[in-house]
Design a protein around this motif. Sequence first.
Motif, PDB file in Angstrom:
ATOM      1  N   VAL A  90      -5.757   3.972   6.195  1.00 40.85           N
ATOM      2  CA  VAL A  90      -5.393   3.565   7.762  1.00 40.85           C
ATOM      3  C   VAL A  90      -6.140   2.158   7.854  1.00 40.85           C
ATOM      4  O   VAL A  90      -5.706   1.128   8.531  1.00 40.85           O
ATOM      5  N   ILE A  91      -7.490   2.077   7.357  1.00 43.87           N
ATOM      6  CA  ILE A  91      -8.104   0.701   7.295  1.00 43.87           C
ATOM      7  C   ILE A  91      -7.470  -0.623   6.903  1.00 43.87           C
ATOM      8  O   ILE A  91      -7.325  -1.455   7.682  1.00 43.87           O
ATOM      9  N   LEU A  92      -6.799  -0.367   5.949  1.00 41.16           N
ATOM     10  CA  LEU A  92      -6.064  -1.282   5.391  1.00 41.16           C
ATOM     11  C   LEU A  92      -4.865  -1.725   5.981  1.00 41.16           C
ATOM     12  O   LEU A  92      -4.534  -2.796   6.204  1.00 41.16           O
ATOM     13  N   MET A  93      -4.227  -0.556   6.445  1.00 38.20           N
ATOM     14  CA  MET A  93      -2.982  -0.826   7.268  1.00 38.20           C
ATOM     15  C   MET A  93      -3.073  -1.380   8.521  1.00 38.20           C
ATOM     16  O   MET A  93      -2.220  -2.319   9.082  1.00 38.20           O
ATOM     17  N   THR A  94      -4.326  -0.964   9.122  1.00 35.47           N
ATOM     18  CA  THR A  94      -4.497  -1.749  10.496  1.00 35.47           C
ATOM     19  C   THR A  94      -5.461  -2.949  10.720  1.00 35.47           C
ATOM     20  O   THR A  94      -5.116  -3.649  11.296  1.00 35.47           O
ATOM     21  N   HIS A  95      -6.125  -3.087   9.399  1.00 35.21           N
ATOM     22  CA  HIS A  95      -6.930  -4.127   9.447  1.00 35.21           C
ATOM     23  C   HIS A  95      -6.743  -5.101   8.568  1.00 35.21           C
ATOM     24  O   HIS A  95      -7.522  -6.140   8.452  1.00 35.21           O
TER      25      HIS A  95
ATOM     26  N   PHE B 236      -0.924  -6.479   5.111  1.00 32.78           N
ATOM     27  CA  PHE B 236      -1.134  -5.226   4.030  1.00 32.78           C
ATOM     28  C   PHE B 236       0.300  -4.413   3.544  1.00 32.78           C
ATOM     29  O   PHE B 236       0.827  -4.282   2.660  1.00 32.78           O
ATOM     30  N   GLU B 237       1.104  -4.069   4.717  1.00 31.95           N
ATOM     31  CA  GLU B 237       2.360  -3.570   4.549  1.00 31.95           C
ATOM     32  C   GLU B 237       3.523  -4.378   3.921  1.00 31.95           C
ATOM     33  O   GLU B 237       4.170  -3.878   3.130  1.00 31.95           O
ATOM     34  N   GLU B 238       3.511  -5.403   4.704  1.00 36.57           N
ATOM     35  CA  GLU B 238       4.737  -6.487   4.550  1.00 36.57           C
ATOM     36  C   GLU B 238       4.560  -7.044   3.193  1.00 36.57           C
ATOM     37  O   GLU B 238       5.537  -7.424   2.588  1.00 36.57           O
ATOM     38  N   ALA B 239       3.388  -7.374   2.800  1.00 35.06           N
ATOM     39  CA  ALA B 239       2.791  -8.242   1.467  1.00 35.06           C
ATOM     40  C   ALA B 239       3.712  -7.650   0.428  1.00 35.06           C
ATOM     41  O   ALA B 239       3.610  -6.457   0.017  1.00 35.06           O
TER      42      ALA B 239
ATOM     43  N   SER C 292       9.539   2.730   2.734  1.00 35.04           N
ATOM     44  CA  SER C 292       9.289   2.739   4.094  1.00 35.04           C
ATOM     45  C   SER C 292       7.896   3.219   4.625  1.00 35.04           C
ATOM     46  O   SER C 292       7.233   3.782   3.683  1.00 35.04           O
ATOM     47  N   ARG C 293       7.465   2.882   6.016  1.00 38.48           N
ATOM     48  CA  ARG C 293       6.082   3.221   6.253  1.00 38.48           C
ATOM     49  C   ARG C 293       5.920   4.563   5.937  1.00 38.48           C
ATOM     50  O   ARG C 293       5.049   5.283   5.584  1.00 38.48           O
TER      51      ARG C 293
ATOM     52  N   LEU D 227      -1.919 -12.328   4.374  1.00 37.10           N
ATOM     53  CA  LEU D 227      -2.281 -12.320   2.949  1.00 37.10           C
ATOM     54  C   LEU D 227      -1.380 -13.642   2.140  1.00 37.10           C
ATOM     55  O   LEU D 227      -0.450 -13.612   2.357  1.00 37.10           O
ATOM     56  N   PRO D 228      -2.220 -14.049   1.224  1.00 32.14           N
ATOM     57  CA  PRO D 228      -1.323 -15.364   0.523  1.00 32.14           C
ATOM     58  C   PRO D 228      -0.355 -14.622  -0.412  1.00 32.14           C
ATOM     59  O   PRO D 228      -0.304 -13.450  -0.677  1.00 32.14           O
TER      60      PRO D 228
END
Lengths: 215, 215
Positions: free
Chosen positions: A177-182, A186-189, A197-198, B127-128
């Motif tokens: 949760v923290i990585l996805m939101t903050h 994170f998701e797209e990279a 998919s998510r 993110l780079p």
Amino acid sequence: MPANMLPPLTPAERRHKRIRDTILQAAEKTFAQEGEEGLSIRRLAEEVDYSPAALYKYFASKQDLVDALKESFFERLLDALDALPEQTDNYYAHIHEGLSIYIRTALEKPYHYRAAFSALPSAQVPLPALSDDSVKTRAFTHLLARVHQGVEQGVFRQDLCILDAAKFVWASCHGLVILMTHMPNFEEAYRDGKTLSRPKFIAQHIDFILKGLAP
Amino acid sequence: MPANMLPPLTPAERRHKRIRDTILQAAEKTFAQEGEEGLSIRRLAEEVDYSPAALYKYFASKQDLVDALKESFFERLLDALDALPEQTDNYYAHIHEGLSIYIRTALEKPYHYRAAFSALPSAQVPLPALSDDSVKTRAFTHLLARVHQGVEQGVFRQDLCILDAAKFVWASCHGLVILMTHMPNFEEAYRDGKTLSRPKFIAQHIDFILKGLAP
DNA sequence: TCAAAAAGTAAACAGTGTTTATTTTAATTC
DNA sequence: GAATTAAAATAAACACTGTTTACTTTTTGA
């Protein structure tokens, strides 16, 4: 006498509560979008047409106000978890759905979730005792019971320390949760053709977690 | 011409850098103990015997200063990871140790870790790209390579999307660090006779993670 | 009606990060 | 070495922040 036999509210008290709720509602809107730092007492006072000092008749401090917002998020989270039927024939699907609800609810209110579960070390508010059934602990005791059930049913290893296993599950969901939101991007990279998919990514994350506890 | 053929520093530039480092060093001390909120430009200026405005000759903003502190933490983290020998006969022990180093280094500097890896959504720093080998991405590309290796060696499932699997591993470690450092009483709470010690708890957490990816 | 309690506010306090104008110091060039 | 230029350093102000105090107005309950 029954615990829920509250004394009737006087008109003055009802008015006080009404105004308090109005302030809280305006604060909620800003907090959801900009978080604690974006929420200013002075700007909030202007929005609800009060002087800044007036808000201190309804909240002891900004922290007190934010705590109220956090509290309502805890209730939201527990309501979402309670909506899940208690007993099912399929244990795996049941705990999977429970964790999924936890993650999805958290993703809906990133700032609330972060404020609720990532207090700074300086703010030394200890976790309440397990016997305490405050809204704060109920989610974790719920998880503890679920893990215990998993061990009993043989879905998880028999030699697990239930406490530590529950902490593993919680931490792994929390981190996602923290990585996805903050974590920006994170998701797209780094996505490629095989990337999920998510919803599937979340489901798989939970699968990985549960598999980690399997015999 | 070689990339590391830097132009020689003039005395003025060396002096500038020296003072900058002095400020950074004083900031580091406070930041490590009190984090970003506890770090005040004015208090910092007093500590290094400068006026607040003077610091702006060395850092464009407070954010710029904090970024420098984060950068040095990234280097610290990568140095710790690089200290781990590249090749081993035991793949499992190798990746286990790598993740353990990541967690332990993060636990040493909670505020740095949090600031580095939990940027607020408002601060939209993407993110780079993976091709970029900046200090920020190297840890993750490192992890990607390790997971890839695990799939190749048959320690992990063959059908894994390496990217998503690496994100699972990262998120699970991340969540543990954040809860251990920023959830008051997370470790101490609810302990009983069976509860593990801190190092064993961390080791077991990693075991759970890796088992989640096993065939 | 009247005292007491609550609501509301203006102004100040003690902070924060940052900018501007100004002066002092150091370095470079003639 | 003196003059010029560039860098360093600062005091003071700006625009904010949360919070408190003293004071006034309004509302409430007897």
